[in-house]
Design an enzyme around this catalytic site. Structure first.
Site, PDB file in Angstrom:
ATOM      1  N   GLU A   1      -7.024  26.146  20.375  1.00 11.74           N
ATOM      2  CA  GLU A   1      -8.275  25.373  20.443  1.00 11.74           C
ATOM      3  C   GLU A   1      -8.157  24.194  21.411  1.00 11.74           C
ATOM      4  O   GLU A   1      -9.129  23.818  22.059  1.00 11.74           O
ATOM      5  CB  GLU A   1      -8.673  24.877  19.065  1.00 11.74           C
ATOM      6  CG  GLU A   1      -7.696  23.881  18.461  1.00 11.74           C
ATOM      7  CD  GLU A   1      -8.008  23.534  17.020  1.00 11.74           C
ATOM      8  OE1 GLU A   1      -8.851  24.211  16.405  1.00 11.74           O
ATOM      9  OE2 GLU A   1      -7.385  22.590  16.504  1.00 11.74           O
TER      10      GLU A   1
ATOM     11  N   GLU B   1      -1.441  26.235  10.819  1.00  8.09           N
ATOM     12  CA  GLU B   1      -1.545  25.866  12.226  1.00  8.09           C
ATOM     13  C   GLU B   1      -0.449  24.823  12.429  1.00  8.09           C
ATOM     14  O   GLU B   1       0.653  25.164  12.800  1.00  8.09           O
ATOM     15  CB  GLU B   1      -2.930  25.330  12.557  1.00  8.09           C
ATOM     16  CG  GLU B   1      -3.124  25.072  14.046  1.00  8.09           C
ATOM     17  CD  GLU B   1      -4.387  24.278  14.304  1.00  8.09           C
ATOM     18  OE1 GLU B   1      -4.647  23.320  13.563  1.00  8.09           O
ATOM     19  OE2 GLU B   1      -5.104  24.624  15.258  1.00  8.09           O
TER      20      GLU B   1
ATOM     21  N   ASN C   1      -6.315  11.978  18.487  1.00  5.02           N
ATOM     22  CA  ASN C   1      -6.519  13.096  17.564  1.00  5.02           C
ATOM     23  C   ASN C   1      -7.435  12.572  16.468  1.00  5.02           C
ATOM     24  O   ASN C   1      -7.567  11.371  16.299  1.00  5.02           O
ATOM     25  CB  ASN C   1      -5.166  13.537  16.980  1.00  5.02           C
ATOM     26  CG  ASN C   1      -5.300  14.774  16.101  1.00  5.02           C
ATOM     27  OD1 ASN C   1      -5.660  14.685  14.937  1.00  5.02           O
ATOM     28  ND2 ASN C   1      -5.014  15.930  16.649  1.00  5.02           N
TER      29      ASN C   1
ATOM     30  N   GLU D   1      -0.375  17.908  16.708  1.00  2.45           N
ATOM     31  CA  GLU D   1      -1.079  18.619  17.770  1.00  2.45           C
ATOM     32  C   GLU D   1      -0.800  18.030  19.154  1.00  2.45           C
ATOM     33  O   GLU D   1      -1.714  17.637  19.881  1.00  2.45           O
ATOM     34  CB  GLU D   1      -2.572  18.667  17.431  1.00  2.45           C
ATOM     35  CG  GLU D   1      -2.806  19.556  16.194  1.00  2.45           C
ATOM     36  CD  GLU D   1      -4.246  19.606  15.719  1.00  2.45           C
ATOM     37  OE1 GLU D   1      -5.035  18.717  16.079  1.00  2.45           O
ATOM     38  OE2 GLU D   1      -4.581  20.554  14.975  1.00  2.45           O
TER      39      GLU D   1
ATOM     40  N   HIS E   1     -12.354  26.766   4.422  1.00  2.01           N
ATOM     41  CA  HIS E   1     -12.444  25.547   3.619  1.00  2.01           C
ATOM     42  C   HIS E   1     -12.008  24.366   4.477  1.00  2.01           C
ATOM     43  O   HIS E   1     -10.840  23.978   4.453  1.00  2.01           O
ATOM     44  CB  HIS E   1     -11.526  25.622   2.386  1.00  2.01           C
ATOM     45  CG  HIS E   1     -12.013  26.518   1.304  1.00  2.01           C
ATOM     46  ND1 HIS E   1     -11.227  26.907   0.238  1.00  2.01           N
ATOM     47  CD2 HIS E   1     -13.225  27.092   1.086  1.00  2.01           C
ATOM     48  CE1 HIS E   1     -11.944  27.688  -0.572  1.00  2.01           C
ATOM     49  NE2 HIS E   1     -13.148  27.823  -0.075  1.00  2.01           N
ATOM     50  N   GLU E   2     -12.936  23.823   5.247  1.00  2.00           N
ATOM     51  CA  GLU E   2     -12.603  22.567   5.906  1.00  2.00           C
ATOM     52  C   GLU E   2     -12.760  21.470   4.871  1.00  2.00           C
ATOM     53  O   GLU E   2     -13.789  21.402   4.195  1.00  2.00           O
ATOM     54  CB  GLU E   2     -13.538  22.307   7.096  1.00  2.00           C
ATOM     55  CG  GLU E   2     -13.296  20.974   7.792  1.00  2.00           C
ATOM     56  CD  GLU E   2     -11.839  20.803   8.239  1.00  2.00           C
ATOM     57  OE1 GLU E   2     -11.354  21.639   9.013  1.00  2.00           O
ATOM     58  OE2 GLU E   2     -11.175  19.838   7.788  1.00  2.00           O
TER      59      GLU E   2
ATOM     60  N   GLU F   1      -3.765  21.824   9.961  1.00  2.00           N
ATOM     61  CA  GLU F   1      -3.571  20.368   9.843  1.00  2.00           C
ATOM     62  C   GLU F   1      -2.714  19.979   8.626  1.00  2.00           C
ATOM     63  O   GLU F   1      -2.597  18.797   8.306  1.00  2.00           O
ATOM     64  CB  GLU F   1      -4.905  19.598   9.760  1.00  2.00           C
ATOM     65  CG  GLU F   1      -5.766  19.651  11.015  1.00  2.00           C
ATOM     66  CD  GLU F   1      -6.700  20.855  11.017  1.00  2.00           C
ATOM     67  OE1 GLU F   1      -7.101  21.293   9.926  1.00  2.00           O
ATOM     68  OE2 GLU F   1      -6.992  21.368  12.116  1.00  2.00           O
TER      69      GLU F   1
END
Lengths: 701, 701
Positions: free
Chosen positions: A495, A489, A181, A159, A401-402, A471
């Site tokens: 974000e 992603e 991060n 990221e 689903h984190e 991630e």
């Protein structure tokens, strides 16, 4: 053709003769080089692997056998940028014999009209069965100090904003490039991630990446900045090893795409072509998704994922019906129904809900193992009511689903969690791996997690579920084989604009780097770019004009696209929102009209099964004029083009919402000269004219 | 009672006043000491925990609160050595306040008539929620250089012979004590495992262990051999941390059992009493198991677990129906049916089958992740036929789940594997964790694996499956709460005799150490102790007489007991085998008749729901005469005792199979003086006389 021991190099060319791949042994060490139209792209570069506790596969080889072949097949992806993809290459497979150890290794080269792929293969044999990789030593020797578009090599996050610099400058810039991060592990002052874009002084573009990353560790590149040689640098596991192998086995493909034309890099199908054909018999349940969701309001801090303000909870012990809600919970039944209404009204396929389930109070930064169960909703989210409401409105629900990086916990719950989805109308899931991985010591991009991501995708297919993994490791074309991996992603998305902001040029680079391996859930469509208007405690802003946000649906290819903003912001600009409603997400054809990495990209895409086209231009921080021709249109048709563009005084910082919409008639002979603001761009929907009456009152472009 | 800051010590005694526990703060550091009958057992010892990245919980405390209470309850275990267990203790709970950090910790002490248990508790609070343990610093300061019966501290194996030495000699003996194993990680020249037995110069026995090891790392003890202080040494994870905690949480109990009488150590119920009551509503499916199995023939090398001699296989890719069997596969349908016949004929509950499933060709030492699927049989093992045959014969099948330490792989398959068991008549499973753990870097006894073993047991209960876990962490009384954890190996068992041999004294120590925490699947019953008779390529032998093998069914308490030898060896000694058939495996009462660790142990046990008793004596390498009284019998009854003993010239090395059987009448007044050979012993079945006719022809002892 069989070459005798120690004799001349092996050579193969691409089908059109443009690329030339040469392989040879130099004192028993395998080396290759690649040229394009006579211009060297990769100078003499070594190949091989360093093994642990056993002699390495770096040298001492002789050529036992070579085999050449040709392949030419056209195939149709389940979803994609084009309808037909031609897979046409010449192949050279060299079987190497390491005399001293009596071991064999095959290096297989495939040369395409736009580049090269190669991989190592370890055939079944007596003397090489189980082995541990200490490091892969694949070199990509560059011919000079090219310009690189790079992010720091990191075992846990991608990221980052891109840096554009000479290769020789990477070292000096690395410290400043590293950013915080939830999980980050850099490894070297000259280590970078793939895919890596390079541009030579004489304007040749080169992309380095890998294809088909399965049961192996993700490859980064470490630069020897004296000799301008990139070398593979794999992601280690908890004990420092880089891979556990059992022959017969193959590595992922290492890819070199090259062209004098930037658009050719974007349009290369090498990554997909090097992957295996679709593994599923039935793909009817895999469909592109345009969605909205309860998400941006939490990203901007307007509401929370969590139900309460408790500092910590214990699943199964904390009785949420007895707790005091904070009043800031985003994922309430009422709020979700509002989004379902909006989706149904405007033709969106699905609604994502984040924060629906117990555990968000202490989900991040605690190294918490049993962090979510993926099943138990908060008291104010009625699973049944939401299910029935969405069903009645013809809208699918998108699950969230984190995992917080606790992958054993996720796997323990996965079957039940997927079944829960099936039972409640969720046919796609956005998964997340925010934070350091548990088991501790593993990294997001090591073999352990690459195996896990694959497990999650294949198991999802058993339940006819599509997966959008955030991630996770950046994609490498696996969605050809497993098309329910519908997006990732795995780069810095929208974000981050709400967190800290992102350089305006970002989306003029991502397609050359991150998207080479597969689509990105970039979540564009932000109309209210001033985050302080949503949450007075934030002073961040999205570095974009509104018009450019529309363009991203075309320039950031993905079969899964979010209209990410709050519905009320769309309601304030329904005229512009019309483009998001109209834009297709699956394509029969794609053309790159303009492209310069770091500056601008303009795509034209033909909507699947129609004669309609969509054009999008993303522009960096410098105001520019885009000049395009509409010669991709059918010569014998007329079209109505609706052009959504920056106003003359638009600016991503000071005047982002200044846009213009004009409707004109276009044909294949039309041309457009369009101003793009700093951080701006434009979007065009081009609809085939079916009835002359549609032309009434409109002028030609 | 509330004590003011910094004032005198807190003290509680055991219910019978024998033990005295004192707690106090010395300059803010918590310390405790324990005495028995006025004799110090544990000198002043510190308590606390060292934390990572946050101030430790080692000092700076004041006493905020103390609470005393008493508990007295008798409960019945689902299976056990006795019918009723009294849980009677006096408790002191001290709430400590760490001023500088505004954090609280509770230390809870329970003093029993035979020892002490204590644990740390972290109540719900603002300033201590998530924390990482760097090391627990619980001391056990010994009063002198005691004799210790120890095995090296090791994060991955307990399969050691015991060393008996002064504490001061441990350091010099450690290097010689360390032995090879499929997975071994020692950590210190003075590190030892628990439970640890000690004997003072004046004949006091002390045992140090832990109870209720859940969601925490296994405790070893590191000896400061200058000051004779043992300190807790937890098992690290892959990154060197020792525990991840979220308050509210408690640690396992640390236990000190002490007595002048060795038998009291054996009969202590402290470990069970400190565990929570049974968690299951229905335990009707949990039944003790006497079993035989296809196993010893592979352990001795007579046959193989694997079907072929291939160096490696790939599950799902290797087509076993196309491979060439080696002809040495043990787990064939025919062979298993033979064992089922034997089991049915002789009243055994179950038959274990090892090597029934694909994957054994390369199961060990390869760090192979996808090593077994726990579902797919080899071509010569017919799951259906075996199921139907066993069912028709009234015999249960016992499943085998060797994991090769690949725990993610096991968890991925666990539900399907357990369901497969249910579908095919397997109601118990022997699980194994041979080899280094995968995820690499984790250890068999770290928190990660402790969590996994618990997960496996609790999930098994959902399927009404009993678990016998080998190579898992040694038990700590959890089978009170989860009685389907029916046994562990988790120490050096009989198989080692076939590998290299084990000292004849081994089983005279194990009950004092390993068995304090729970039963052991020792797999005794070897009649043919010369392994070369089974496999000419081996020159090992079991260090035992035949008579002692019978005794082990009494002296090595376990609700799960194997008659481990090959049926043909039993058929050669059916008279001796009768004891194994007769011996119970569940008890209403137990007495220790004689006990000296390292020398001999004699138990008498009353078979559950009967008036019958069984006596067993295990003897070390020195010939000895056992002298016992039968005063445990009912005074008003007559019994027939069948005594299985060593012949006068028996010797574990030279004449192991020389045994005698005699049948005599005994009453509560009887006495026995019985010679035990080196590595020998005796077994006695004592059956209540129901009909006088049984006495005909028999003499009194």
């Amino acid at each position: 053709m069989l070459f005798t021991l120690g004799l001349s190099a092996q050579s193969i060319k691409s089908p059109n003769g443009n690329f030339n791949l040469t392989f040879e042994l130099k004192d028993g060490v395998p080396v290759y080089q690649l040229s394009m139209g006579g211009e060297p792209i990769v100078k003499e570069s070594k190949l091989g692997l360093e093994l642990k506790d056993t002699p390495s596969l770096l040298g001492g080889f002789t050529i036992e056998n070579t085999e050449e072949s040709t392949f030419d097949e056209t195939w149709q992806p389940v979803w994609g940028e084009v309808k037909d993809i031609r897979n046409h290459y010449n192949e050279l497979a060299v079987t190497l014999n390491q005399k001293e150890t009596a071991r064999k290794m095959i290096i297989r080269f495939r040369v395409f009209d736009d580049g090269l792929g190669f991989r190592y293969e370890f055939p079944e044999q007596d003397n090489l069965i189980y082995f541990v990789i200490k490091e892969e030593r694949t070199q990509f020797a560059m011919t000079g100090d090219h310009t690189a578009y790079w992010i720091p090599g990191d075992f846990d996050t991608q990221e980052y904003e891109y840096n554009t610099s000479k290769m020789s400058e990477i070292r000096a810039l690395m410290a400043g490039a590293m950013r915080g991060n939830a999980s980050t592990t850099t490894f070297s002052d000259t280590g970078v991630q793939t895919s890596l874009l390079l541009k030579t002084d004489n304007g040749t573009f080169i992309n380095l990446h890998e294809a088909a990353l399965i049961e192996y560790s993700c490859m980064h590149l470490e630069l020897d900045d004296e000799n301008m040689i990139f070398e593979s640098y794999l992601t280690p596991d908890a004990v420092g090893n880089k891979g556990y192998m059992q022959a017969p086995r193959v590595t992922p493909w290492r890819t070199v795409i090259a062209s004098k034309n930037a658009g050719d890099i974007l349009m290369s199908h090498i990554t997909l072509n090097l992957n295996e054909p679709c593994a599923y018999d039935d793909t009817s349940w895999i469909k592109p998704v345009k969605y909205v969701g309860v998400w941006w309001e939490m990203i901007t801090g307007k509401s929370d994922w969590a139900y309460t303000s408790l500092p910590a909870v214990q699943l199964g012990k904390t009785d949420f019906s007895e707790t005091t809600p904070s009043g800031r919970h985003g994922a309430t039944t009422e709020n979700v129904k509002r989004y379902i209404d909006f989706a149904a009204e405007h033709g969106f396929d699905a609604v994502l809900v984040e924060g629906w389930n117990e555990g968000w109070e202490d989900w991040i930064g605690k190294s918490k193992d049993y962090v979510f169960d993926f099943l138990t909703p908060y008291p104010d989210f009625d699973v049944d009511e939401v299910r029935e409401y969405a069903k009645a409105k013809g809208v699918k629900m998108m699950m969230h689903h984190e995992t917080s990086g606790a992958v054993r916990n996720y796997e323990r719950h996965m079957d039940k969690a997927y079944q829960f989805m099936v039972d409640n109308g969720y046919n796609s899931v956005k998964s997340g791996y925010v934070g350091n991985i548990i088991p501790r010591g593993e990294h997001h991009y090591g073999q352990w997690l690459v195996n896990h991501y694959q497990y999650a995708v294949e198991k999802a297919a058993e339940y006819k579920i599509m997966v959008n993994a955030h991630e996770a490791v950046r994609p490498t074309g696996l969605s050809r084989t497993y098309p329910n991996l519908i997006a990732n992603e795995s780069a810095r998305g929208t974000e981050y604009e709400a967190f800290v902001g992102t350089k305006a040029e970002h989306t003029t680079i991502l397609p050359f780097t991150r998207l080479i391996g597969g689509p990105m859930d970039y979540t564009p469509g932000i109309f209210q770019t001033d985050i302080s208007k949503i949450n007075p405690d934030r002073d961040t802003f999205v570095h974009t004009t509104l018009a450019r946000q529309l363009a991203l649906y075309v320039t950031m290819y993905s079969p899964l696209q979010m209209a990410a903003d709050l519905p009320e912001h769309y309601e304030q600009h329904m005229d512009a929102f019309q483009f998001i409603k109209d834009v297709a997400i699956d394509w029969d054809d794609t053309k790159v009209l303009e492209a310069e990495p770091g500056d601008f990209i303009t795509y034209a895409r033909k909507a699947k099964g129609t004669e309609n086209w969509f054009v999008g231009r993303t522009n960096d921080e410098i105001g520019r004029t885009s000049k395009i021709k509409f010669d991709f249109l059918d010569a014998d048709k007329k079209y109505i083009a609706t052009i959504y563009s920056d106003a003359k005084d638009a600016h991503y910082e000071t005047n982002p919402q200044a846009y213009e919409i004009k409707k004109v008639i276009v044909t294949s002979k039309s041309k457009l000269s369009q101003y793009c603001a700093p951080g701006g761009g434009y979007a065009i929907s081009i609809m085939e004219v079916k009835d002359k009456s549609e032309l009434k009152g409109l002028k030609r472009l």
